[in-house]
Design an enzyme around this catalytic site. Structure first.
Site, PDB file in Angstrom:
ATOM      1  N   ILE A  22       0.865  -1.363   0.140  1.00 20.08           N
ATOM      2  CA  ILE A  22       0.030   0.015   0.123  1.00 20.08           C
ATOM      3  C   ILE A  22       0.705   1.356  -0.028  1.00 20.08           C
ATOM      4  O   ILE A  22       0.315   2.158  -0.390  1.00 20.08           O
ATOM      5  CB  ILE A  22      -0.901   0.121   1.277  1.00 20.08           C
ATOM      6  CG1 ILE A  22      -2.122   1.022   0.854  1.00 20.08           C
ATOM      7  CG2 ILE A  22      -0.263   0.312   2.656  1.00 20.08           C
ATOM      8  CD1 ILE A  22      -3.278   0.714   1.774  1.00 20.08           C
TER       9      ILE A  22
ATOM     10  N   ASN B 293      -2.458   0.953  16.011  1.00 26.87           N
ATOM     11  CA  ASN B 293      -2.869   0.335  17.130  1.00 26.87           C
ATOM     12  C   ASN B 293      -3.359   1.722  18.311  1.00 26.87           C
ATOM     13  O   ASN B 293      -3.021   2.793  17.550  1.00 26.87           O
ATOM     14  CB  ASN B 293      -1.717  -0.365  18.091  1.00 26.87           C
ATOM     15  CG  ASN B 293      -0.619   0.275  18.322  1.00 26.87           C
ATOM     16  OD1 ASN B 293      -0.478   1.458  18.872  1.00 26.87           O
ATOM     17  ND2 ASN B 293       0.566  -0.128  17.550  1.00 26.87           N
TER      18      ASN B 293
ATOM     19  N   ASP C 139       1.478  -0.912   9.292  1.00 26.66           N
ATOM     20  CA  ASP C 139       1.788   0.297  10.276  1.00 26.66           C
ATOM     21  C   ASP C 139       3.276   0.489  10.073  1.00 26.66           C
ATOM     22  O   ASP C 139       3.803   1.621   9.787  1.00 26.66           O
ATOM     23  CB  ASP C 139       1.400  -0.156  11.583  1.00 26.66           C
ATOM     24  CG  ASP C 139       1.358   1.276  12.638  1.00 26.66           C
ATOM     25  OD1 ASP C 139       1.513   2.326  12.040  1.00 26.66           O
ATOM     26  OD2 ASP C 139       1.176   0.916  13.610  1.00 26.66           O
TER      27      ASP C 139
ATOM     28  N   SER D 216      -7.068  -5.315  10.688  1.00 26.63           N
ATOM     29  CA  SER D 216      -7.533  -6.189  11.882  1.00 26.63           C
ATOM     30  C   SER D 216      -7.156  -7.702  11.190  1.00 26.63           C
ATOM     31  O   SER D 216      -7.152  -8.835  12.236  1.00 26.63           O
ATOM     32  CB  SER D 216      -8.696  -6.214  12.283  1.00 26.63           C
ATOM     33  OG  SER D 216      -8.840  -5.314  13.145  1.00 26.63           O
TER      34      SER D 216
END
Ligand code: AR6
Length: 168
Positions: free
Chosen positions: A11, A24, A34, A117
């Site tokens: 991405i 988170n 992340d 998730s």
């Protein structure tokens, strides 16, 4: 009505107005997508995230994209899967919807989502895809922006699930 596309890959490489981060609650970085986003954006992203001071599960926050091709990063916190009886489905839907609302209010035309998730947080992939696609379709039906939503699948399993789901 806006369009939906499916892409397999990283991405951080996408040239879109906004990419979504599966963060988170601390917003201070981590592993998975992340970690990849923070590495690609550079240290200024962490500095901006520190100022935000965290984000509750199901909500979203926007920052600049810094060294990314994307202008913005929309950070959302998906639920940790705990067996399905802790409102995980609602939290995941809210992660998608609140990210889309931030996109609309920031005039984002193209936005890319990872499979929130479904990595470390352990949400079953099929059910996560169902929630994601339904939330996005419902939102695009009622809103002019964003014009294009790209689902970015990193692993083969998610890619195949989305390909089947978006076929018909
Ligand atoms: N581009 C697109 N998708 C990716 C990439 C990438 N570069 N890297 C991984 N994925 P995860 P979560 C996919 O674990 O489950 C972090 O430590 C991956 O294949 O990144 O929401 C945060 O700080 C999977 O399908 O996020 C949190 O602590 C999807 O991204 C925690 O993980 C999500 O996997 C969040 O867990």
């Amino acid at each position: 009505m806006g369009t939906i596309e499916l892409v397999q890959g990283d991405i951080t490489k996408l040239n879109v107005d906004a990419i979504v981060n599966a963060a988170n609650e601390s917003l201070l970085g981590g592993g998975g997508v992340d970690g990849a986003i923070h590495r690609a954006a550079g240290g200024e992203l962490l500095e901006e995230c520190k100022k935000i001071g965290g984000c509750p599960t199901g909500e979203a926050r926007i920052t600049k994209g810094y060294k990314l091709p994307a202008k913005y990063v929309i950070h959302t916190v998906g639920p940790i899967w705990r067996g399905g009886h802790k409102d995980e489905i609602d939290y995941l839907r809210n992660s998608y919807l609140n990210s889309l609302k931030l996109a609309t209010s920031n005039n984002v035309e193209t936005i890319a989502f990872p499979n929130i998730s479904t990595g470390v947080y352990g949400f079953p992939k099929k059910s996560a895809a169902e929630i994601a696609v339904n939330a996005v379709k419902g939102y695009l039906d009622k809103n002019k922006l964003p014009k294009k939503v790209i689902f970015v699948c990193f692993d083969d399993e998610n890619f195949e699930i989305y390909r089947d789901k978006l076929k018909g």
